[in-house]
Design an enzyme around this catalytic site. Structure first.
Site, mmCIF file in Angstrom:
data_model
loop_
_atom_site.group_PDB
_atom_site.id
_atom_site.type_symbol
_atom_site.label_atom_id
_atom_site.label_comp_id
_atom_site.label_asym_id
_atom_site.label_seq_id
_atom_site.Cartn_x
_atom_site.Cartn_y
_atom_site.Cartn_z
ATOM 1 N N PHE A 253 -174.617 19.569 98.159
ATOM 2 C CA PHE A 253 -173.592 18.436 97.546
ATOM 3 C C PHE A 253 -173.488 17.170 98.449
ATOM 4 C CE2 PHE A 253 -171.712 19.515 93.264
ATOM 5 C CZ PHE A 253 -172.603 20.583 93.016
ATOM 6 N N GLY A 257 -176.301 9.117 95.896
ATOM 7 C CA GLY A 257 -176.964 8.499 94.848
ATOM 8 C C GLY A 257 -176.150 7.812 93.671
ATOM 9 N N CYS A 264 -167.559 17.853 83.292
ATOM 10 C CA CYS A 264 -166.437 18.362 84.150
ATOM 11 C C CYS A 264 -165.916 17.695 85.129
ATOM 12 C CB CYS A 264 -167.015 19.833 84.781
ATOM 13 S SG CYS A 264 -167.207 21.035 83.428
HETATM 14 C C1 UDX Z 1 -169.531 21.405 87.764
HETATM 15 C C2 UDX Z 1 -169.230 22.515 89.048
HETATM 16 O O1 UDX Z 1 -170.518 22.890 90.113
HETATM 17 C C3 UDX Z 1 -169.110 23.775 88.252
HETATM 18 O O2 UDX Z 1 -168.723 24.784 89.254
HETATM 19 C C4 UDX Z 1 -168.057 23.686 87.275
HETATM 20 O O3 UDX Z 1 -167.784 25.176 86.696
HETATM 21 C C5 UDX Z 1 -168.302 22.714 86.236
HETATM 22 O O4 UDX Z 1 -168.645 21.332 86.962
HETATM 23 P P1 UDX Z 1 -171.714 20.856 86.327
HETATM 24 O O5 UDX Z 1 -171.136 19.950 85.660
HETATM 25 O O6 UDX Z 1 -172.707 21.789 85.674
HETATM 26 O O7 UDX Z 1 -170.859 21.901 87.211
HETATM 27 O O8 UDX Z 1 -172.703 19.913 87.555
HETATM 28 P P2 UDX Z 1 -172.719 20.074 88.977
HETATM 29 O O9 UDX Z 1 -173.998 20.657 89.271
HETATM 30 O O10 UDX Z 1 -171.638 20.588 89.825
HETATM 31 O O11 UDX Z 1 -173.086 18.564 89.213
HETATM 32 C C6 UDX Z 1 -172.356 17.810 88.846
HETATM 33 C C7 UDX Z 1 -172.681 16.112 88.901
HETATM 34 O O12 UDX Z 1 -172.728 15.787 90.484
HETATM 35 C C8 UDX Z 1 -174.138 15.835 88.414
HETATM 36 O O13 UDX Z 1 -174.095 14.396 87.976
HETATM 37 C C9 UDX Z 1 -174.999 15.783 89.935
HETATM 38 O O14 UDX Z 1 -176.178 14.975 89.490
HETATM 39 C C10 UDX Z 1 -173.970 15.206 90.807
HETATM 40 N N1 UDX Z 1 -174.375 15.536 92.080
HETATM 41 C C11 UDX Z 1 -174.327 16.939 92.469
HETATM 42 C C12 UDX Z 1 -174.496 14.554 93.043
HETATM 43 O O15 UDX Z 1 -174.585 13.461 92.714
HETATM 44 N N2 UDX Z 1 -174.835 14.811 94.386
HETATM 45 C C13 UDX Z 1 -175.026 16.095 94.737
HETATM 46 O O16 UDX Z 1 -175.178 16.329 96.100
HETATM 47 C C14 UDX Z 1 -174.581 17.007 93.669
#
Ligand code: UDX
Length: 435
Positions: A253, A257, A264
């Site tokens: 995480f 970008g 969520c």
């Molecule tokens: C999230 C939580 O991870 C999950 O535990 C909760 O139950 C619901 O919300 P999700 O919405 O499926 O899950 O997506 P996630 O994989 O967390 O990514 C969220 C957003 O962050 C995406 O748009 C992703 O592209 C972005 N992201 C993620 C980044 O920009 N950088 C990162 O390093 C990681």
């Protein structure tokens, strides 16, 4: 066990299928006839890896069915409420209409001894309010709150093998019984040693929003560093690698970008702030407003980069790679990719976008954008190419082959997912975010 799942969206459909896969008898209830028809035919109404297989085997076993008829819940003893809590039209707070409607219908049909389990992400204090309603209308029924942490794209795996289970239950014998029943529902995960944390209602509700607030903050932290990197010539991806080696920080995480989107994280941090303000504790989470602003600034930055690259936006041809809010999903709710594509189109650019799964969902929300079914078609004749969702099929594109299709070799890598050296070697002007 006999289980009902109210609400068959991204969360509920996966939960219903996964519970049947674990051996329970499950009925999924939803008001959307098209969704129920699709699920009944074992067709997933959205793209989620692994879901079609689990739906097919669970439906064939006879343990899983879907219906619009609410009275089907009468055949179950444990009722999961998995309806959506979207951002309300009027502001940042969560829209609780679907949760309240689900409880209204459920309370007409539950019987003594049943357990209602809330899974939806709700403002802290909701479970206590609903417990009072349950006590009034169905005094021998217990309410538990069992937040869901599934990630889209890994939803089946996260449901069957979660990294932790949280049960928010009332005190006393009723709460102990509800926790035992939930241990039975999740028997396989519990036996495999999954940590189970039994809490009061408020803590369980907060665990969910706190986890999402933390993840959002981590992403915005690195995106704030990207802004500084842009002003200094530093490389944010190397910075993330270097600080990520500190086990206290961790590399996950920390991908800078275009930031976070989806159904969520964005709405959860806004609802959390709104709830904290209601509680007179707005100051405690005011940083989340900043987290939101940093996140939204990254989208604007991409639009500016395109403008700089092309010397304006009107009439400029932009090929956009990606529409879903992240790879392995067809979800475009609050998607940075769709938002950027729409902003570019609004400013007069001629935008052609593509995505392996999300075109249909995007088309409904953004009719101004043109859609192509392949990356080659999307970038044909483009003055600028923008990669926004890091699907493996986009990251793996050959810069030389793609270069022959565009009018100018200019790429903006909205996820820092490409190898800048390889693209530059093929004659591209490469721009990452914060590098
Ligand atoms: C999230 C939580 O991870 C999950 O535990 C909760 O139950 C619901 O919300 P999700 O919405 O499926 O899950 O997506 P996630 O994989 O967390 O990514 C969220 C957003 O962050 C995406 O748009 C992703 O592209 C972005 N992201 C993620 C980044 O920009 N950088 C990162 O390093 C990681």
């Amino acid at each position: 066990m006999r289980i009902s799942v109210i609400g068959c969206g991204y969360l509920g459909a996966v939960h219903a299928a996964a519970m049947a896969d674990l051996g329970h008898t499950v009925v999924g209830v939803d008001v959307d006839e098209a969704k129920v028809a699709s699920l009944s035919a074992a067709r997933a109404p959205f793209f989620e890896p692994g879901l079609p297989e689990v739906l097919a085997s669970a439906t064939a076993s006879g343990r899983l069915r879907f219906t619009t008829d609410f009275s089907a819940v009468e055949d179950a003893d444990v009722h999961f409420v998995a309806v959506g809590t979207p951002q309300s039209a009027e502001g940042d707070a969560a829209d609780m209409r679907f949760v309240d409607a689900a409880f209204g219908s459920l309370l007409e049909r539950v019987k003594p001894g049943d357990v209602i389990v809330g899974k939806s992400t709700v403002p802290v204090g909701t479970a206590a309010r609903l417990a009072r309603l349950v006590a009034e209308r169905a005094p021998e029924v217990t309410l538990a709150w069992n937040p869901e942490f599934l990630r889209e794209g890994f939803a089946v795996k996260d449901t069957v093998s979660p990294d932790r289970l949280v049960y928010g239950v009332p005190g006393g014998e009723a709460g102990e019984r509800a926790a035992r029943i939930l241990d039975g529902v999740y028997e396989r995960a519990v036996a495999a040693g999954t940590p189970v944390i039994v809490t009061d209602y408020a803590t369980a509700e907060l665990v969910k929003v706190a986890a999402n607030a933390f993840l959002a903050t981590k992403i915005s932290f690195i995106n704030a560093m990207a802004e500084i990197a842009e002003a200094t010539g530093a490389d944010v991806t190397q910075l993330a690698d270097a600080i990520g080696h500190d086990a206290r920080i961790g590399r996950r995480f920390l991908n800078a970008g275009v930031g976070f989107g989806g159904g969520c994280l964005p709405k959860d941090i806004r609802a959390f702030s709104a709830r904290a303000r209601e509680l007179g504790r707005g100051d405690a989470v005011r940083f989340l407003d900043e987290v939101d602003q940093i996140n939204l600034r990254r989208r604007a930055r991409v639009v500016e980069l395109v403008r700089e690259q092309a010397g304006g936006l009107a009439g400029v041809r932009v090929g956009v790679l990606g529409l879903a809010f992240k790879p392995h999903s067809d979800d475009v709710r609050d998607s940075p990719a769709l938002d950027i594509a729409m902003r570019l189109a609004d400013e007069g650019a001629i935008v052609t976008a593509t995505d392996p799964q999300a075109i249909e969902n995007a088309r409904r929300r953004a009719p101004k954008v043109a859609y192509a079914t392949s990356p080659e078609e999307a970038v044909a004749g483009a003055d600028v190419v923008v990669l926004i969702t890091e699907w493996p099929e986009f990251v793996g594109l050959d810069p030389e082959v793609i270069g022959r299709l565009v009018t100018r070799r200019s790429i903006i890598d909205g996820r820092n997912a490409l190898d800048p050296a390889a693209w530059r070697a093929a004659g591209w002007e490469y721009h990452g975010l914060g590098r």
